[in-house]
Design an enzyme around this catalytic site. Structure first.
Site, mmCIF file in Angstrom:
data_model
loop_
_atom_site.group_PDB
_atom_site.id
_atom_site.type_symbol
_atom_site.label_atom_id
_atom_site.label_comp_id
_atom_site.label_asym_id
_atom_site.label_seq_id
_atom_site.Cartn_x
_atom_site.Cartn_y
_atom_site.Cartn_z
ATOM 1 N N ARG A 134 1.103 -1.131 0.048
ATOM 2 C CA ARG A 134 0.114 0.146 0.131
ATOM 3 C C ARG A 134 0.992 1.338 0.029
ATOM 4 N NH1 ARG A 134 -2.288 3.495 3.624
ATOM 5 N NH2 ARG A 134 -4.372 4.616 2.874
ATOM 6 N N SER B 240 -12.408 -4.156 2.777
ATOM 7 C CA SER B 240 -12.346 -3.486 3.831
ATOM 8 C C SER B 240 -13.854 -3.109 4.495
ATOM 9 C CB SER B 240 -11.715 -2.154 3.941
ATOM 10 O OG SER B 240 -10.356 -2.274 3.814
ATOM 11 N N LYS C 125 -3.110 5.871 8.211
ATOM 12 C CA LYS C 125 -4.521 5.641 7.264
ATOM 13 C C LYS C 125 -5.321 6.975 7.628
ATOM 14 C CE LYS C 125 -7.348 3.004 4.128
ATOM 15 N NZ LYS C 125 -8.339 3.750 4.057
#
Length: 212
Positions: free
Chosen positions: A41, A110, A139
């Site tokens: 990511r 998610s 995040k």
């Protein structure tokens, strides 16, 4: 493909890991010491960087039989033949992702509440990420924190194998496993640690202890 093992899911952060080289080294060390699945990511990277990193990660992870998951970017996952893709609620719909990646690659989604759980397409998705359980700084666009109690309630509703995510540090994995998680996803608990191998080994032991 071997059975999916979500026990210790490492989500890589290039900034915490010290760039691409540090990220690949961290992934290798962690995979050698208990990490069972790795996700790339890097939201601020260009596609070329994604491609180079994914190729390097596969080089170190494939011999260890640790799957590489690509966050969001289906094209990168297909280009490097990654094990699968993980998407969020605001990303490409899972039916489209599944059509693009085919029937055999892994697809993660998610979720953060009961509504998300009820809407999961179990015929398309292989596992769900649930959280953030605790406050997280890795995040910035994360959903509201749900806490351990709500997480436990969601585990009673989970339609698929579920991995806890969000602010999870050493000492926090055990209660999440006992609450029903099939695994825990971590970022800073391994990325950026002075000894990623030791950090991974400690978390892995904690998870095994919670299961026994």
């Amino acid at each position: 493909m071997k059975p999916l093992d979500l026990s210790l899911y490492l989500v890589l952060d290039p900034e915490l890991c010290g760039g691409m080289e540090g990220m690949v080294t961290t992934a290798r060390m962690a995979a050698e010491h208990g990490v069972t699945i790795v996700q790339l990511r890097a939201p601020h990277w260009k596609k070329r960087q994604w491609m180079e990193a994914a190729r390097s990660l596969k080089t170190v992870l494939d011999p260890l039989n640790v799957p590489l998951i690509i966050n969001d970017h289906v094209d990168i996952a297909l280009a490097v033949d990654a094990a699968g893709v993980h998407v969020g609620q605001a990303d490409m719909p899972v039916d489209v992702v599944r059509r693009l990646i085919g029937p055999t690659k892994l697809l993660g989604l998610s979720t953060s509440n009961s509504v998300h759980m009820a809407e999961v397409s179990v015929e398309l998705v292989d596992y769900i990420g649930v959280g953030p359980v605790y406050p997280t700084g890795t995040k910035l666009d994360a959903s509201p924190v749900i806490g351990l109690s709500t997480f436990g309630q969601l585990m009673s509703e989970k339609p698929l194998p579920a991995v806890a995510i969000g602010g999870i540090k050493a000492g926090m994995a055990g209660p999440l496993i006992k609450a029903g998680a099939d695994g825990v996803a971590v970022v800073s608990a391994i990325c950026g640690q002075a000894d990623p191998a030791a950090a991974a080994a400690m978390l892995s032991a904690e998870i095994r202890g919670a299961r026994s």
